[in-house]
Design an enzyme around this catalytic site. Sequence first.
Site, PDB file in Angstrom:
ATOM      1  N   ASN A   9      56.052  46.487  -6.513  1.00 55.84           N
ATOM      2  CA  ASN A   9      56.580  45.936  -7.760  1.00 55.84           C
ATOM      3  C   ASN A   9      56.958  47.117  -8.657  1.00 55.84           C
ATOM      4  O   ASN A   9      56.088  47.765  -9.219  1.00 55.84           O
ATOM      5  CB  ASN A   9      55.492  45.062  -8.404  1.00 55.84           C
ATOM      6  CG  ASN A   9      55.865  44.573  -9.780  1.00 55.84           C
ATOM      7  OD1 ASN A   9      57.017  44.699 -10.207  1.00 55.84           O
ATOM      8  ND2 ASN A   9      54.892  44.003 -10.486  1.00 55.84           N
ATOM      9  N   TRP A  10      58.241  47.366  -8.751  1.00 53.61           N
ATOM     10  CA  TRP A  10      58.690  48.551  -9.507  1.00 53.61           C
ATOM     11  C   TRP A  10      58.596  48.347 -11.020  1.00 53.61           C
ATOM     12  O   TRP A  10      58.741  49.293 -11.785  1.00 53.61           O
ATOM     13  CB  TRP A  10      60.148  48.888  -9.144  1.00 53.61           C
ATOM     14  CG  TRP A  10      60.355  49.350  -7.739  1.00 53.61           C
ATOM     15  CD1 TRP A  10      59.423  49.429  -6.732  1.00 53.61           C
ATOM     16  CD2 TRP A  10      61.591  49.809  -7.165  1.00 53.61           C
ATOM     17  NE1 TRP A  10      60.002  49.902  -5.581  1.00 53.61           N
ATOM     18  CE2 TRP A  10      61.335  50.146  -5.810  1.00 53.61           C
ATOM     19  CE3 TRP A  10      62.892  49.964  -7.653  1.00 53.61           C
ATOM     20  CZ2 TRP A  10      62.328  50.628  -4.962  1.00 53.61           C
ATOM     21  CZ3 TRP A  10      63.875  50.436  -6.808  1.00 53.61           C
ATOM     22  CH2 TRP A  10      63.598  50.768  -5.472  1.00 53.61           C
ATOM     23  N   LYS A  11      58.410  47.104 -11.441  1.00 53.72           N
ATOM     24  CA  LYS A  11      58.368  46.774 -12.885  1.00 53.72           C
ATOM     25  C   LYS A  11      59.632  47.315 -13.574  1.00 53.72           C
ATOM     26  O   LYS A  11      60.688  47.383 -12.941  1.00 53.72           O
ATOM     27  CB  LYS A  11      57.073  47.300 -13.515  1.00 53.72           C
ATOM     28  CG  LYS A  11      55.846  46.848 -12.714  1.00 53.72           C
ATOM     29  CD  LYS A  11      54.544  47.029 -13.420  1.00 53.72           C
ATOM     30  CE  LYS A  11      53.417  46.544 -12.515  1.00 53.72           C
ATOM     31  NZ  LYS A  11      52.099  46.628 -13.134  1.00 53.72           N
ATOM     32  N   HIS A  94      53.320  37.111 -12.575  1.00 54.34           N
ATOM     33  CA  HIS A  94      52.629  38.390 -12.751  1.00 54.34           C
ATOM     34  C   HIS A  94      51.918  38.380 -14.101  1.00 54.34           C
ATOM     35  O   HIS A  94      52.423  37.785 -15.065  1.00 54.34           O
ATOM     36  CB  HIS A  94      53.636  39.542 -12.673  1.00 54.34           C
ATOM     37  CG  HIS A  94      52.957  40.875 -12.645  1.00 54.34           C
ATOM     38  ND1 HIS A  94      52.523  41.494 -13.793  1.00 54.34           N
ATOM     39  CD2 HIS A  94      52.604  41.678 -11.611  1.00 54.34           C
ATOM     40  CE1 HIS A  94      51.922  42.628 -13.452  1.00 54.34           C
ATOM     41  NE2 HIS A  94      51.961  42.767 -12.138  1.00 54.34           N
ATOM     42  N   GLU A  96      51.753  40.414 -16.398  1.00 52.30           N
ATOM     43  CA  GLU A  96      52.568  40.882 -17.533  1.00 52.30           C
ATOM     44  C   GLU A  96      53.511  39.779 -18.014  1.00 52.30           C
ATOM     45  O   GLU A  96      53.826  39.700 -19.208  1.00 52.30           O
ATOM     46  CB  GLU A  96      53.331  42.159 -17.122  1.00 52.30           C
ATOM     47  CG  GLU A  96      52.371  43.342 -17.016  1.00 52.30           C
ATOM     48  CD  GLU A  96      52.718  44.377 -15.957  1.00 52.30           C
ATOM     49  OE1 GLU A  96      53.882  44.445 -15.517  1.00 52.30           O
ATOM     50  OE2 GLU A  96      51.800  45.121 -15.549  1.00 52.30           O
ATOM     51  N   GLU A 166      45.467  39.576  -8.491  1.00 52.65           N
ATOM     52  CA  GLU A 166      45.523  40.823  -9.236  1.00 52.65           C
ATOM     53  C   GLU A 166      44.626  40.725 -10.467  1.00 52.65           C
ATOM     54  O   GLU A 166      45.049  40.180 -11.498  1.00 52.65           O
ATOM     55  CB  GLU A 166      46.960  41.105  -9.693  1.00 52.65           C
ATOM     56  CG  GLU A 166      47.954  41.207  -8.561  1.00 52.65           C
ATOM     57  CD  GLU A 166      49.200  41.974  -8.990  1.00 52.65           C
ATOM     58  OE1 GLU A 166      49.432  43.048  -8.451  1.00 52.65           O
ATOM     59  OE2 GLU A 166      49.896  41.496  -9.898  1.00 52.65           O
ATOM     60  N   GLY A 233      51.951  48.450  -7.715  1.00 53.42           N
ATOM     61  CA  GLY A 233      52.779  48.827  -8.860  1.00 53.42           C
ATOM     62  C   GLY A 233      53.097  50.310  -8.817  1.00 53.42           C
ATOM     63  O   GLY A 233      53.968  50.766  -8.078  1.00 53.42           O
ATOM     64  N   GLY A 234      52.361  51.088  -9.610  1.00 49.85           N
ATOM     65  CA  GLY A 234      52.615  52.520  -9.767  1.00 49.85           C
ATOM     66  C   GLY A 234      52.860  53.274  -8.467  1.00 49.85           C
ATOM     67  O   GLY A 234      53.822  54.050  -8.360  1.00 49.85           O
TER      68      GLY A 234
HETATM   69  P1  PGA Z   1      49.370  48.822 -10.284  1.00 45.55           P
HETATM   70  O1  PGA Z   1      50.146  47.439 -10.542  1.00 45.55           O
HETATM   71  O2  PGA Z   1      49.359  49.055  -8.795  1.00 45.55           O
HETATM   72  O3  PGA Z   1      50.187  49.866 -11.008  1.00 45.55           O
HETATM   73  O4  PGA Z   1      48.003  48.663 -10.832  1.00 45.55           O
HETATM   74  C1  PGA Z   1      49.991  46.359  -9.668  1.00 45.55           C
HETATM   75  C2  PGA Z   1      50.848  45.207 -10.146  1.00 45.55           C
HETATM   76  O5  PGA Z   1      50.929  44.998 -11.356  1.00 45.55           O
HETATM   77  O6  PGA Z   1      51.458  44.488  -9.341  1.00 45.55           O
END
Ligand code: PGA
Length: 249
Positions: A9-11, A94, A96, A166, A233-234
Amino acid sequence: MRQKIVAGNWKMNTTLHEGLELAKAVEATSGSKTSDAIMIIAPPFTHLSKVSEVISDVKLASQNCASEEKGAYTGEVSPDMLLSAGVEYVIIGHSERRSYYNEDNQILNQKVKLCLSKGLKPIFCCGELLEEREAGKLFDVVRSQITEGLAGVSAEDMKQVVVAYEPVWAIGTGVTASPDQAQEMHKFIRDLLAEMYDGETADSTTLLYGGSCKPSNANELFANPDVDGGLIGGASLKAEDFIAIVNAY
Ligand code: PGA
């Protein structure tokens, strides 16, 4: 056997140029994949159609989609638009989206059902806040997210759904759930799916763990019997870290 999946997930990261370079790099690493996990990347909307042209082994996801099919919904991106850009999976719910954009279980349920009706595969996210865990409410929270978010989804349609657990306190914080904490919740989710559907549906649903998953901890998380991969994510923003996680199986 359940499908193993590692999804990135590149956000809201990368310009179009940077995103294309990253997608090409991820595609190139897929040649050195030693596990049978499917690799998925979820770039921002603006990148999707171009990214779809530079990947083949790697599958394409979007990070969100509209809850309505078409029409006067300024700023929204519909499932048909995503399909026409080469998208196969859609991340829905998600944390967020839930916390910053107030997406509740009802709207997420609408999105899940709309995607399924269009042939898109939802990666449905759930997970508790730290205070909910500390108050002992983690299972109640995840139960409502899943029962309400997947309400009205048939057992047949569940074959297309991936669930990602998550814990919100682990997302982007560097704090990862311990392997035992991940397994405990994944087992709870699988038992819940068995209760909502049947044993076969529960057994065949891919359950991903997400939250500060990285090359150094992926192996111990994926070693759990009910963890079928990760939503990253990161660490998905570096092709070499992403493939290292994929190869942690
Ligand atoms: P993260 O994010 O690996 O940067 O903790 C995971 C996600 O939000 O899908």
